[in-house]
Write a protein that holds these residues in place. Structure first.
Motif, PDB file in Angstrom:
ATOM      1  N   ILE A 180     -30.390 -57.112  92.257  1.00 43.68           N
ATOM      2  CA  ILE A 180     -30.776 -55.715  92.055  1.00 43.68           C
ATOM      3  C   ILE A 180     -32.078 -55.632  91.268  1.00 43.68           C
ATOM      4  CG2 ILE A 180     -30.111 -53.550  90.950  1.00 43.68           C
ATOM      5  CD1 ILE A 180     -27.200 -54.323  91.434  1.00 43.68           C
ATOM      6  N   ILE A 181     -33.000 -54.819  91.750  1.00 46.42           N
ATOM      7  CA  ILE A 181     -34.222 -54.516  91.010  1.00 46.42           C
ATOM      8  C   ILE A 181     -33.925 -53.317  90.114  1.00 46.42           C
ATOM      9  CG2 ILE A 181     -36.604 -53.718  91.219  1.00 46.42           C
ATOM     10  CD1 ILE A 181     -36.791 -55.282  93.830  1.00 46.42           C
ATOM     11  N   PRO A 182     -33.981 -53.488  88.807  1.00 49.60           N
ATOM     12  CA  PRO A 182     -33.545 -52.422  87.904  1.00 49.60           C
ATOM     13  C   PRO A 182     -34.613 -51.361  87.648  1.00 49.60           C
ATOM     14  CG  PRO A 182     -34.209 -54.324  86.630  1.00 49.60           C
ATOM     15  CD  PRO A 182     -34.354 -54.705  88.082  1.00 49.60           C
ATOM     16  N   PHE A 183     -34.111 -50.156  87.366  1.00 48.74           N
ATOM     17  CA  PHE A 183     -34.930 -49.041  86.909  1.00 48.74           C
ATOM     18  C   PHE A 183     -34.156 -48.371  85.780  1.00 48.74           C
ATOM     19  CE2 PHE A 183     -36.273 -49.738  91.253  1.00 48.74           C
ATOM     20  CZ  PHE A 183     -37.635 -49.496  91.244  1.00 48.74           C
ATOM     21  N   THR A 234     -43.919 -69.648  99.955  1.00 41.77           N
ATOM     22  CA  THR A 234     -42.629 -69.084  99.552  1.00 41.77           C
ATOM     23  C   THR A 234     -42.413 -67.764 100.282  1.00 41.77           C
ATOM     24  OG1 THR A 234     -42.797 -70.067  97.351  1.00 41.77           O
ATOM     25  CG2 THR A 234     -41.250 -68.241  97.618  1.00 41.77           C
ATOM     26  N   GLY A 235     -41.236 -67.589 100.863  1.00 39.63           N
ATOM     27  CA  GLY A 235     -40.886 -66.341 101.536  1.00 39.63           C
ATOM     28  C   GLY A 235     -39.911 -65.535 100.688  1.00 39.63           C
ATOM     29  N   ILE A 236     -40.310 -64.322 100.311  1.00 36.90           N
ATOM     30  CA  ILE A 236     -39.478 -63.467  99.463  1.00 36.90           C
ATOM     31  C   ILE A 236     -39.077 -62.208 100.243  1.00 36.90           C
ATOM     32  CG2 ILE A 236     -39.370 -62.120  97.321  1.00 36.90           C
ATOM     33  CD1 ILE A 236     -39.364 -65.154  96.938  1.00 36.90           C
ATOM     34  N   ASN A 237     -37.798 -61.898 100.224  1.00 39.01           N
ATOM     35  CA  ASN A 237     -37.278 -60.717 100.913  1.00 39.01           C
ATOM     36  C   ASN A 237     -37.142 -59.546  99.940  1.00 39.01           C
ATOM     37  OD1 ASN A 237     -37.007 -62.284 103.201  1.00 39.01           O
ATOM     38  ND2 ASN A 237     -34.821 -62.668 102.881  1.00 39.01           N
ATOM     39  N   LEU A 238     -37.664 -58.392 100.331  1.00 41.42           N
ATOM     40  CA  LEU A 238     -37.432 -57.141  99.617  1.00 41.42           C
ATOM     41  C   LEU A 238     -36.508 -56.304 100.495  1.00 41.42           C
ATOM     42  CD1 LEU A 238     -38.158 -55.388  97.126  1.00 41.42           C
ATOM     43  CD2 LEU A 238     -39.990 -54.392  98.510  1.00 41.42           C
ATOM     44  N   ASN A 239     -35.363 -55.895  99.933  1.00 42.67           N
ATOM     45  CA  ASN A 239     -34.314 -55.281 100.745  1.00 42.67           C
ATOM     46  C   ASN A 239     -33.894 -53.911 100.221  1.00 42.67           C
ATOM     47  OD1 ASN A 239     -33.915 -58.089 101.822  1.00 42.67           O
ATOM     48  ND2 ASN A 239     -32.988 -58.379  99.801  1.00 42.67           N
ATOM     49  N   ILE A 240     -33.390 -53.107 101.140  1.00 39.89           N
ATOM     50  CA  ILE A 240     -32.628 -51.906 100.783  1.00 39.89           C
ATOM     51  C   ILE A 240     -31.193 -52.210 101.171  1.00 39.89           C
ATOM     52  CG2 ILE A 240     -32.274 -49.450 101.243  1.00 39.89           C
ATOM     53  CD1 ILE A 240     -35.289 -49.390 102.044  1.00 39.89           C
ATOM     54  N   THR A 241     -30.299 -52.215 100.188  1.00 38.71           N
ATOM     55  CA  THR A 241     -28.908 -52.574 100.446  1.00 38.71           C
ATOM     56  C   THR A 241     -27.988 -51.411 100.109  1.00 38.71           C
ATOM     57  OG1 THR A 241     -28.486 -53.494  98.247  1.00 38.71           O
ATOM     58  CG2 THR A 241     -29.425 -54.960  99.878  1.00 38.71           C
ATOM     59  N   LYS A 242     -26.819 -51.414 100.746  1.00 41.40           N
ATOM     60  CA  LYS A 242     -25.872 -50.306 100.598  1.00 41.40           C
ATOM     61  C   LYS A 242     -24.516 -50.822 100.149  1.00 41.40           C
ATOM     62  CE  LYS A 242     -23.967 -48.452 104.296  1.00 41.40           C
ATOM     63  NZ  LYS A 242     -23.739 -47.674 105.541  1.00 41.40           N
ATOM     64  N   ASN A 243     -23.965 -50.193  99.104  1.00 43.27           N
ATOM     65  CA  ASN A 243     -22.587 -50.449  98.670  1.00 43.27           C
ATOM     66  C   ASN A 243     -22.322 -51.906  98.317  1.00 43.27           C
ATOM     67  OD1 ASN A 243     -22.103 -47.736  99.156  1.00 43.27           O
ATOM     68  ND2 ASN A 243     -21.331 -48.096 101.222  1.00 43.27           N
ATOM     69  N   ASN A 279     -23.576 -41.809 104.152  1.00 38.34           N
ATOM     70  CA  ASN A 279     -22.446 -40.927 103.909  1.00 38.34           C
ATOM     71  C   ASN A 279     -22.331 -40.597 102.429  1.00 38.34           C
ATOM     72  OD1 ASN A 279     -21.430 -40.808 106.627  1.00 38.34           O
ATOM     73  ND2 ASN A 279     -20.693 -42.908 106.357  1.00 38.34           N
ATOM     74  N   ALA A 280     -21.796 -39.416 102.134  1.00 35.06           N
ATOM     75  CA  ALA A 280     -21.537 -39.056 100.751  1.00 35.06           C
ATOM     76  C   ALA A 280     -20.671 -40.139 100.113  1.00 35.06           C
ATOM     77  CB  ALA A 280     -20.841 -37.699 100.680  1.00 35.06           C
ATOM     78  N   GLY A 281     -21.071 -40.602  98.938  1.00 35.18           N
ATOM     79  CA  GLY A 281     -20.365 -41.683  98.262  1.00 35.18           C
ATOM     80  C   GLY A 281     -21.052 -43.023  98.376  1.00 35.18           C
ATOM     81  N   ASP A 282     -21.994 -43.174  99.323  1.00 39.84           N
ATOM     82  CA  ASP A 282     -22.719 -44.439  99.454  1.00 39.84           C
ATOM     83  C   ASP A 282     -23.602 -44.683  98.233  1.00 39.84           C
ATOM     84  OD1 ASP A 282     -21.659 -45.141 101.893  1.00 39.84           O
ATOM     85  OD2 ASP A 282     -23.314 -44.329 103.071  1.00 39.84           O
ATOM     86  N   ARG A 283     -23.801 -45.965  97.922  1.00 41.15           N
ATOM     87  CA  ARG A 283     -24.711 -46.376  96.855  1.00 41.15           C
ATOM     88  C   ARG A 283     -25.858 -47.177  97.487  1.00 41.15           C
ATOM     89  NH1 ARG A 283     -19.849 -48.319  95.744  1.00 41.15           N
ATOM     90  NH2 ARG A 283     -20.607 -50.467  95.730  1.00 41.15           N
ATOM     91  N   VAL A 284     -27.078 -46.894  97.077  1.00 42.94           N
ATOM     92  CA  VAL A 284     -28.245 -47.533  97.687  1.00 42.94           C
ATOM     93  C   VAL A 284     -29.050 -48.250  96.604  1.00 42.94           C
ATOM     94  CG1 VAL A 284     -30.301 -47.203  99.095  1.00 42.94           C
ATOM     95  CG2 VAL A 284     -28.308 -45.743  99.461  1.00 42.94           C
ATOM     96  N   TYR A 285     -29.276 -49.555  96.817  1.00 42.32           N
ATOM     97  CA  TYR A 285     -29.991 -50.400  95.855  1.00 42.32           C
ATOM     98  C   TYR A 285     -31.299 -50.906  96.458  1.00 42.32           C
ATOM     99  CZ  TYR A 285     -25.184 -51.044  94.029  1.00 42.32           C
ATOM    100  OH  TYR A 285     -23.899 -50.868  93.564  1.00 42.32           O
ATOM    101  N   LEU A 286     -32.249 -51.243  95.590  1.00 42.86           N
ATOM    102  CA  LEU A 286     -33.422 -52.014  95.969  1.00 42.86           C
ATOM    103  C   LEU A 286     -33.194 -53.422  95.443  1.00 42.86           C
ATOM    104  CD1 LEU A 286     -36.229 -51.818  97.319  1.00 42.86           C
ATOM    105  CD2 LEU A 286     -37.185 -51.427  95.046  1.00 42.86           C
ATOM    106  N   THR A 287     -33.281 -54.432  96.329  1.00 43.96           N
ATOM    107  CA  THR A 287     -32.965 -55.800  95.922  1.00 43.96           C
ATOM    108  C   THR A 287     -34.048 -56.763  96.385  1.00 43.96           C
ATOM    109  OG1 THR A 287     -31.676 -56.253  97.939  1.00 43.96           O
ATOM    110  CG2 THR A 287     -30.486 -55.325  96.055  1.00 43.96           C
ATOM    111  N   MET A 288     -34.022 -57.969  95.805  1.00 44.08           N
ATOM    112  CA  MET A 288     -35.001 -59.002  96.138  1.00 44.08           C
ATOM    113  C   MET A 288     -34.315 -60.356  96.106  1.00 44.08           C
ATOM    114  SD  MET A 288     -38.590 -59.933  94.163  1.00 44.08           S
ATOM    115  CE  MET A 288     -39.496 -58.482  94.718  1.00 44.08           C
TER     116      MET A 288
END
Length: 322
Positions: A180-183, A234-243, A279-288
């Motif tokens: 998780i990329i924090p804010f 080096t290959g780095i992935n930046l992702n949008i992840t759910k739940n 959907n209502a209730g989903d959580r969305v993160y930015l990850t690496m």
């Protein structure tokens, strides 16, 4: 006082018997019932889900987690078997979470936009007035007044501090487990419209209203220590992840491939975006996470290069509902 109440009761009884017009504080009522003065109704506040009943009139929902107000069944057993034609409920969402207003069982609500619906949503600050139609099946309620959010949902975060993955988080990073990329709450640039809220403890956007969202993320990457391996990149992935942060939860992603020398001495940006139904209730993160090639050996960093300020950002825009 007792005499006045007795006289009023007798007057109302006689008026009802003769189908006359009744006036309170007036001798010339212009309607079946004319009240020349104030009118008071029941006022209740609830922070949790509830089923509305005969004693409810104005209901305010002040919950911090999503709740549901369920309307009563169209047919009641007391005080006499029959429908509740004309019963009115006023509902206001004064809380910070979404409220669902639902009909009882298989009954429906006439929302004026097509066939009846089983429920409707009230976002924070939303308001509705509903009235019983007197039917006992199908569309038994009519949504007479509906005032909800008037601005589109746009929510964005931007941060300037450095994030460093070390220890167990760094090991997981190199094992391709999205981190998780924090804010923080202070990083919120805008949050309007009421369909999402930022969860600071979990570092995710909480979806309050189902719909189609455009999600965008941006982050720098820098490698701590000489990367191990023979690929020289080096290959780095930046992702949008759910739940969750498993690879299976990734709903949008992009890879940035960096020469080892650049990864060690500089910070390079990666962008990611996607359009997806949530959907209502989903959580969305930015990850690496590490994705390919050589791996950093000491740590992984997110920090802006010299002369630049923002090191990462994360935003959502609601495109449509539901």
């Amino acid at each position: 006082m007792k005499t006045n109440l007795l006289q009023l009761s007798l007057f109302l009884l006689l008026a009802c018997f003769f189908h006359a017009q009744v006036g309170i504080n007036t001798v010339l009522p212009g309607s079946t019932l004319t009240v020349n003065g104030s009118i008071a109704g029941q006022y209740k506040i609830s922070s949790t889900s509830a089923t509305l009943g005969i004693g409810d009139f104005y209901m305010a929902f002040n919950g911090s987690t999503a709740g549901t107000f369920t309307l009563p069944a169209a047919t009641v057993a007391a005080p006499a078997q029959g429908n509740i034609l004309g019963r009115v409920y006023y509902i206001k969402n004064t809380g910070s979470a979404q409220l669902t207003v639902a009909a009882s069982g298989a009954e429906l609500i006439d929302n004026q936009t097509g066939s009846g619906v089983t429920s409707f949503k009230l976002n924070p600050a939303g308001y509705a007035m509903i009235i019983s139609k007197g039917t006992v099946s199908g569309t038994t309620w009519e949504l007479a007044t509906f005032i909800d959010k008037t601005t589109a949902t746009i929510a964005a975060l931007g941060a300037t501090d450095t994030v460093t993955y070390t220890g167990a988080a760094f090991t997981a990073f190199n094992n391709s487990i999205p981190q998780i990329i924090p804010f923080s709450v202070g990083d919120v640039i805008v949050n309007q419209g009421g369909s999402v809220t930022w969860n600071d403890a979990g570092d995710y956007w909480q979806i309050l209203e189902s719909g189609v969202y455009k999600i965008e993320g941006y982050s720098y990457f820098g490698s701590g220590g000489a990367p191990s391996g023979a690929f020289q990149w080096t290959g780095i992935n930046l992702n949008i992840t759910k739940n969750g942060t498993a690879i299976a939860n990734i709903i949008g992603g992009n890879r940035g491939n960096f020469m080892d020398i650049i990864a060690q001495t500089a910070n390079t940006p990666i962008n990611v975006n996607c359009i997806v139904h949530l959907n209502a209730g989903d959580r969305v993160y930015l990850t690496m996470n590490w994705g390919a090639g050589d791996k950093p050996t000491t740590n992984a960093q997110i920090t802006a290069p010299n002369s630049l300020i923002e090191s990462r950002n994360f935003s959502l825009q609601q495109l449509s509902i539901p």
